[in-house]
Design a protein around this motif. Sequence first.
Motif, PDB file in Angstrom:
ATOM      1  N   ALA A  32       0.804  -1.219   0.000  1.00 44.54           N
ATOM      2  CA  ALA A  32       0.000   0.000   0.000  1.00 44.54           C
ATOM      3  C   ALA A  32       0.838   1.270   0.000  1.00 44.54           C
ATOM      4  O   ALA A  32       0.411   2.293  -0.526  1.00 44.54           O
ATOM      5  CB  ALA A  32      -0.935   0.005   1.208  1.00 44.54           C
ATOM      6  N   GLY A  33       2.030   1.231   0.606  1.00 45.01           N
ATOM      7  CA  GLY A  33       2.819   2.447   0.692  1.00 45.01           C
ATOM      8  C   GLY A  33       4.292   2.194   0.942  1.00 45.01           C
ATOM      9  O   GLY A  33       4.675   1.163   1.490  1.00 45.01           O
ATOM     10  N   ILE A  34       5.082   3.171   0.519  1.00 45.86           N
ATOM     11  CA  ILE A  34       6.527   3.166   0.732  1.00 45.86           C
ATOM     12  C   ILE A  34       6.898   4.518   1.313  1.00 45.86           C
ATOM     13  O   ILE A  34       6.495   5.561   0.780  1.00 45.86           O
ATOM     14  CB  ILE A  34       7.294   2.952  -0.588  1.00 45.86           C
ATOM     15  N   ALA A  35       7.679   4.510   2.380  1.00 39.22           N
ATOM     16  CA  ALA A  35       8.110   5.755   2.999  1.00 39.22           C
ATOM     17  C   ALA A  35       9.628   5.867   2.960  1.00 39.22           C
ATOM     18  O   ALA A  35      10.342   4.878   3.123  1.00 39.22           O
ATOM     19  CB  ALA A  35       7.634   5.835   4.444  1.00 39.22           C
ATOM     20  N   SER A  36      10.087   7.085   2.729  1.00 42.42           N
ATOM     21  CA  SER A  36      11.504   7.383   2.759  1.00 42.42           C
ATOM     22  C   SER A  36      11.669   8.761   3.398  1.00 42.42           C
ATOM     23  O   SER A  36      10.688   9.371   3.810  1.00 42.42           O
ATOM     24  CB  SER A  36      12.077   7.366   1.340  1.00 42.42           C
ATOM     25  N   ARG A  37      12.893   9.233   3.437  1.00 44.67           N
ATOM     26  CA  ARG A  37      13.125  10.572   4.000  1.00 44.67           C
ATOM     27  C   ARG A  37      12.699  11.663   3.046  1.00 44.67           C
ATOM     28  O   ARG A  37      12.595  12.828   3.427  1.00 44.67           O
ATOM     29  CB  ARG A  37      14.587  10.731   4.374  1.00 44.67           C
ATOM     30  N   SER A  38      12.459  11.286   1.778  1.00 41.29           N
ATOM     31  CA  SER A  38      11.904  12.243   0.813  1.00 41.29           C
ATOM     32  C   SER A  38      10.922  11.501  -0.082  1.00 41.29           C
ATOM     33  O   SER A  38      11.109  10.322  -0.395  1.00 41.29           O
ATOM     34  CB  SER A  38      13.003  12.893  -0.032  1.00 41.29           C
ATOM     35  N   GLY A  59       6.863  10.975   2.111  1.00 45.22           N
ATOM     36  CA  GLY A  59       8.103  11.701   2.315  1.00 45.22           C
ATOM     37  C   GLY A  59       8.627  11.643   3.736  1.00 45.22           C
ATOM     38  O   GLY A  59       9.641  12.269   4.052  1.00 45.22           O
ATOM     39  N   SER A  60       7.954  10.889   4.594  1.00 45.64           N
ATOM     40  CA  SER A  60       8.457  10.679   5.953  1.00 45.64           C
ATOM     41  C   SER A  60       7.901   9.360   6.485  1.00 45.64           C
ATOM     42  O   SER A  60       6.823   8.919   6.081  1.00 45.64           O
ATOM     43  CB  SER A  60       8.064  11.830   6.892  1.00 45.64           C
ATOM     44  N   TYR A  61       8.643   8.755   7.376  1.00 45.55           N
ATOM     45  CA  TYR A  61       8.201   7.505   7.980  1.00 45.55           C
ATOM     46  C   TYR A  61       6.940   7.732   8.810  1.00 45.55           C
ATOM     47  O   TYR A  61       6.035   6.908   8.822  1.00 45.55           O
ATOM     48  CB  TYR A  61       9.305   6.909   8.855  1.00 45.55           C
ATOM     49  N   GLU A  62       6.883   8.860   9.493  1.00 45.18           N
ATOM     50  CA  GLU A  62       5.754   9.171  10.362  1.00 45.18           C
ATOM     51  C   GLU A  62       4.448   9.249   9.585  1.00 45.18           C
ATOM     52  O   GLU A  62       3.403   8.802  10.069  1.00 45.18           O
ATOM     53  CB  GLU A  62       5.991  10.488  11.123  1.00 45.18           C
ATOM     54  N   ASP A  63       4.496   9.807   8.380  1.00 42.62           N
ATOM     55  CA  ASP A  63       3.279   9.923   7.573  1.00 42.62           C
ATOM     56  C   ASP A  63       2.700   8.548   7.255  1.00 42.62           C
ATOM     57  O   ASP A  63       1.487   8.346   7.350  1.00 42.62           O
ATOM     58  CB  ASP A  63       3.550  10.689   6.277  1.00 42.62           C
TER      59      ASP A  63
END
Length: 73
Positions: A32-38, A59-63
Amino acid sequence: MDTRIKWGILGCANIARKNAAAIFDSPECELAGIASRSEQKAEKFRVECGLPDSVICYGSYEDLLQEEWIDAV
């Protein structure tokens, strides 16, 4: 009703590529999703792995972690 487990991946390291492929190939799972620092890095990862546009790039792990509809990380 869709009963697939919705997965999110934190980071775009090499191990994430293996995990993304395994999740994507499983009929019981949905990537469903991939998170990175950008967001750009996550989008680049999505494209390089040949994943569909339906995989959301964060663009963030928290999101990603705040998404209530993602079942597992």
